[in-house]
Scaffold this motif. Structure first.
Motif, PDB file in Angstrom:
ATOM      1  N   ASN A 191      16.670  72.110  13.306  1.00  0.00           N
ATOM      2  CA  ASN A 191      17.664  73.189  13.433  1.00  0.00           C
ATOM      3  C   ASN A 191      17.493  74.249  12.345  1.00  0.00           C
ATOM      4  OD1 ASN A 191      18.897  71.893  15.660  1.00  0.00           O
ATOM      5  ND2 ASN A 191      20.112  70.611  14.269  1.00  0.00           N
ATOM      6  N   GLY A 192      16.234  74.541  12.034  1.00  0.00           N
ATOM      7  CA  GLY A 192      15.938  75.593  11.081  1.00  0.00           C
ATOM      8  C   GLY A 192      16.026  75.192   9.620  1.00  0.00           C
ATOM      9  N   GLU A 193      16.322  73.928   9.338  1.00  0.00           N
ATOM     10  CA  GLU A 193      16.420  73.459   7.957  1.00  0.00           C
ATOM     11  C   GLU A 193      15.323  72.445   7.666  1.00  0.00           C
ATOM     12  OE1 GLU A 193      20.681  73.272   6.216  1.00  0.00           O
ATOM     13  OE2 GLU A 193      20.812  72.362   8.200  1.00  0.00           O
ATOM     14  N   SER A 194      14.743  72.548   6.480  1.00  0.00           N
ATOM     15  CA  SER A 194      13.662  71.643   6.101  1.00  0.00           C
ATOM     16  C   SER A 194      14.173  70.214   5.981  1.00  0.00           C
ATOM     17  CB  SER A 194      13.047  72.077   4.768  1.00  0.00           C
ATOM     18  OG  SER A 194      12.123  71.105   4.300  1.00  0.00           O
ATOM     19  N   VAL A 195      13.341  69.259   6.420  1.00  0.00           N
ATOM     20  CA  VAL A 195      13.636  67.839   6.230  1.00  0.00           C
ATOM     21  C   VAL A 195      12.529  67.175   5.413  1.00  0.00           C
ATOM     22  CG1 VAL A 195      15.011  67.673   8.332  1.00  0.00           C
ATOM     23  CG2 VAL A 195      12.546  67.223   8.434  1.00  0.00           C
ATOM     24  N   ASP A 196      11.769  67.972   4.697  1.00  0.00           N
ATOM     25  CA  ASP A 196      10.650  67.480   3.899  1.00  0.00           C
ATOM     26  C   ASP A 196      11.181  66.906   2.589  1.00  0.00           C
ATOM     27  OD1 ASP A 196       8.372  67.081   2.346  1.00  0.00           O
ATOM     28  OD2 ASP A 196       7.367  68.868   3.121  1.00  0.00           O
ATOM     29  N   ASN A 197      11.056  65.591   2.410  1.00  0.00           N
ATOM     30  CA  ASN A 197      11.488  64.954   1.158  1.00  0.00           C
ATOM     31  C   ASN A 197      10.308  64.411   0.361  1.00  0.00           C
ATOM     32  OD1 ASN A 197      10.971  62.861   2.982  1.00  0.00           O
ATOM     33  ND2 ASN A 197      12.569  61.527   2.164  1.00  0.00           N
ATOM     34  N   THR A 198       9.124  64.996   0.601  1.00  0.00           N
ATOM     35  CA  THR A 198       7.927  64.574  -0.132  1.00  0.00           C
ATOM     36  C   THR A 198       7.674  65.411  -1.382  1.00  0.00           C
ATOM     37  OG1 THR A 198       6.422  66.025   1.110  1.00  0.00           O
ATOM     38  CG2 THR A 198       6.866  63.839   2.038  1.00  0.00           C
ATOM     39  N   ALA A 199       8.442  66.482  -1.580  1.00  0.00           N
ATOM     40  CA  ALA A 199       8.230  67.374  -2.722  1.00  0.00           C
ATOM     41  C   ALA A 199       8.798  66.770  -4.005  1.00  0.00           C
ATOM     42  CB  ALA A 199       8.868  68.729  -2.442  1.00  0.00           C
ATOM     43  N   GLU A 200       8.366  67.309  -5.128  1.00  0.00           N
ATOM     44  CA  GLU A 200       8.775  66.805  -6.439  1.00  0.00           C
ATOM     45  C   GLU A 200      10.288  66.799  -6.613  1.00  0.00           C
ATOM     46  OE1 GLU A 200       6.654  65.757  -9.478  1.00  0.00           O
ATOM     47  OE2 GLU A 200       5.935  65.162  -7.501  1.00  0.00           O
ATOM     48  N   GLU A 201      10.962  67.808  -6.076  1.00  0.00           N
ATOM     49  CA  GLU A 201      12.411  67.894  -6.261  1.00  0.00           C
ATOM     50  C   GLU A 201      13.145  66.710  -5.647  1.00  0.00           C
ATOM     51  OE1 GLU A 201      14.430  70.869  -3.570  1.00  0.00           O
ATOM     52  OE2 GLU A 201      12.335  71.384  -3.163  1.00  0.00           O
ATOM     53  N   TYR A 202      12.504  66.028  -4.688  1.00  0.00           N
ATOM     54  CA  TYR A 202      13.081  64.827  -4.093  1.00  0.00           C
ATOM     55  C   TYR A 202      12.483  63.553  -4.678  1.00  0.00           C
ATOM     56  CZ  TYR A 202      15.132  67.861  -0.530  1.00  0.00           C
ATOM     57  OH  TYR A 202      15.853  68.827   0.119  1.00  0.00           O
ATOM     58  N   VAL A 203      11.187  63.546  -4.870  1.00  0.00           N
ATOM     59  CA  VAL A 203      10.512  62.322  -5.304  1.00  0.00           C
ATOM     60  C   VAL A 203      10.893  61.935  -6.723  1.00  0.00           C
ATOM     61  CG1 VAL A 203       8.275  61.252  -5.761  1.00  0.00           C
ATOM     62  CG2 VAL A 203       8.576  62.674  -3.719  1.00  0.00           C
ATOM     63  N   VAL A 204      10.974  62.889  -7.642  1.00  0.00           N
ATOM     64  CA  VAL A 204      11.244  62.566  -9.046  1.00  0.00           C
ATOM     65  C   VAL A 204      12.606  61.896  -9.223  1.00  0.00           C
ATOM     66  CG1 VAL A 204      11.627  63.536 -11.342  1.00  0.00           C
ATOM     67  CG2 VAL A 204       9.661  64.274  -9.992  1.00  0.00           C
ATOM     68  N   PRO A 205      13.718  62.465  -8.728  1.00  0.00           N
ATOM     69  CA  PRO A 205      15.011  61.773  -8.900  1.00  0.00           C
ATOM     70  C   PRO A 205      15.093  60.471  -8.108  1.00  0.00           C
ATOM     71  CG  PRO A 205      15.285  63.798  -7.625  1.00  0.00           C
ATOM     72  CD  PRO A 205      13.901  63.822  -8.167  1.00  0.00           C
ATOM     73  N   TRP A 206      14.425  60.421  -6.954  1.00  0.00           N
ATOM     74  CA  TRP A 206      14.380  59.163  -6.193  1.00  0.00           C
ATOM     75  C   TRP A 206      13.695  58.075  -7.005  1.00  0.00           C
ATOM     76  CZ3 TRP A 206       9.781  56.818  -4.564  1.00  0.00           C
ATOM     77  CH2 TRP A 206       9.926  55.697  -3.708  1.00  0.00           C
ATOM     78  N   LEU A 207      12.578  58.411  -7.621  1.00  0.00           N
ATOM     79  CA  LEU A 207      11.848  57.434  -8.422  1.00  0.00           C
ATOM     80  C   LEU A 207      12.675  56.975  -9.621  1.00  0.00           C
ATOM     81  CD1 LEU A 207       9.282  55.828  -8.916  1.00  0.00           C
ATOM     82  CD2 LEU A 207       8.313  57.828 -10.067  1.00  0.00           C
ATOM     83  N   GLU A 208      13.421  57.877 -10.234  1.00  0.00           N
ATOM     84  CA  GLU A 208      14.284  57.492 -11.352  1.00  0.00           C
ATOM     85  C   GLU A 208      15.355  56.502 -10.884  1.00  0.00           C
ATOM     86  OE1 GLU A 208      14.026  58.143 -14.657  1.00  0.00           O
ATOM     87  OE2 GLU A 208      12.063  58.892 -14.006  1.00  0.00           O
ATOM     88  N   ALA A 209      15.918  56.742  -9.688  1.00  0.00           N
ATOM     89  CA  ALA A 209      16.921  55.816  -9.146  1.00  0.00           C
ATOM     90  C   ALA A 209      16.295  54.459  -8.864  1.00  0.00           C
ATOM     91  CB  ALA A 209      17.534  56.399  -7.873  1.00  0.00           C
ATOM     92  N   VAL A 210      15.098  54.459  -8.301  1.00  0.00           N
ATOM     93  CA  VAL A 210      14.403  53.204  -8.015  1.00  0.00           C
ATOM     94  C   VAL A 210      14.192  52.413  -9.304  1.00  0.00           C
ATOM     95  CG1 VAL A 210      12.190  52.228  -7.283  1.00  0.00           C
ATOM     96  CG2 VAL A 210      13.290  53.996  -5.890  1.00  0.00           C
ATOM     97  N   LYS A 211      13.815  53.092 -10.357  1.00  0.00           N
ATOM     98  CA  LYS A 211      13.600  52.413 -11.646  1.00  0.00           C
ATOM     99  C   LYS A 211      14.879  51.763 -12.152  1.00  0.00           C
ATOM    100  CE  LYS A 211      11.325  55.046 -14.596  1.00  0.00           C
ATOM    101  NZ  LYS A 211      10.854  56.318 -15.228  1.00  0.00           N
ATOM    102  N   THR A 212      16.013  52.420 -11.966  1.00  0.00           N
ATOM    103  CA  THR A 212      17.282  51.842 -12.447  1.00  0.00           C
ATOM    104  C   THR A 212      17.716  50.659 -11.578  1.00  0.00           C
ATOM    105  OG1 THR A 212      18.734  53.305 -11.143  1.00  0.00           O
ATOM    106  CG2 THR A 212      18.024  54.098 -13.313  1.00  0.00           C
ATOM    107  N   ILE A 213      17.387  50.700 -10.287  1.00  0.00           N
ATOM    108  CA  ILE A 213      17.728  49.584  -9.384  1.00  0.00           C
ATOM    109  C   ILE A 213      16.855  48.375  -9.688  1.00  0.00           C
ATOM    110  CG2 ILE A 213      17.743  48.831  -6.963  1.00  0.00           C
ATOM    111  CD1 ILE A 213      18.278  51.870  -6.283  1.00  0.00           C
TER     112      ILE A 213
END
Length: 258
Positions: A191-213
């Motif tokens: 619907n005209g909005e990006s669904v790309d979560n492979t970029a650094e802005e998504y991967v870096v905070p995701w990885l930090e959360a994974v490390k805390t879990i």
């Protein structure tokens, strides 16, 4: 658009990209979806397109059908690698989920003691103590965390009711490592909005959360079948491999499925 609605309460066995020979346990109705997410990439389609008329299987029905199937598979010399709670929605929504886990472990021990019991969950019910305790009993407690970006979650996973990703992360920590994080990475737009979560802005905070879990493992994967929303694209092998390698680099085992 093709979608998959699974038989209930038992389906398969099927060959899973991530789990091997899997006998499916579907705690949702056989004619539609019951899910606390409405993911735009769900192979079962959108919730509103598959409203069930049938009820959820009873605890007794699940145990009876599972026992009959395991008896048949044993007589045929084909035992499953894993008994997987999946199917037409969120398995932990079933009101007798904890008791069904106990029944399944008992039957696994009797017929295929080498098989694992696995639950694929979107994590929305892990705040319930009974669900938490049941998931602590299974071999593979696989919980979804597609991102830590709230706007992305509401755009792509589309949770029902109040969903706070920070609370989900805290609940994941409460498993004290007895958890496998599963994350869908993809590209494209909807619907005209990006669904790309492979970029650094998504991967870096995701990885930090994974490390805390501090999970026992991470599974990263991408779209494998037709999706109900148009415009979605698979993450590339190179993208998934790069994300996998970053998880491994922080000391957490990680697999990539393409």
């Amino acid at each position: 658009m093709s979608t998959i609605i699974y038989p209930s309460p038992i389906f398969g066995p099927i060959h899973s990209r991530r789990l091997g020979i899997s006998l499916g346990i579907n705690l949702l109705p056989a004619d539609g979806k019951v899910c606390s997410f409405d993911c735009i990439y769900c192979e079962c389609g959108f919730n509103e397109d598959h409203r069930p008329k049938q009820t959820m299987p009873t605890r007794h029905d699940v145990a009876e059908k599972l026992q009959l199937t395991l008896q048949r598979m044993k007589s045929e010399g084909q035992l499953p690698d894993v008994l997987t709670f999946a199917g037409n929605g969120e398995p932990t929504c079933h009101p007798h989920f904890p008791e069904i886990i106990d029944d399944t472990i008992r039957l696994r021990n009797a017929y295929c003691p080498d098989a694992k019991v696995c639950v694929l969950s979107n994590s929305t019910q892990i705040h319930r103590q009974s669900v938490h305790d049941a998931l602590m009993k299974v071999d593979d407690n696989i919980l979804k965390l597609d991102t830590v970006d709230s706007a992305y979650i509401h755009r792509v996973d589309r949770p029902a009711g109040n969903y706070d990703v920070n609370q989900i992360i805290e609940r994941m920590k409460a498993f004290n490592g007895h958890v496998i994080i599963q994350t869908m990475f993809m590209r494209g737009d909807c619907n005209g909005e990006s669904v790309d979560n492979t970029a650094e802005e998504y991967v870096v905070p995701w990885l930090e959360a994974v490390k805390t879990i501090a999970p026992q493992q991470v599974m990263v994967y991408t779209i494998d079948r037709e999706t109900p929303a148009h415009g979605l694209l698979k993450a590339t092998h190179e993208q998934l491999d790069a994300i996998r390698d970053r998880v491994v680099a922080v000391g957490i085992p990680c697999s990539a499925s393409y």
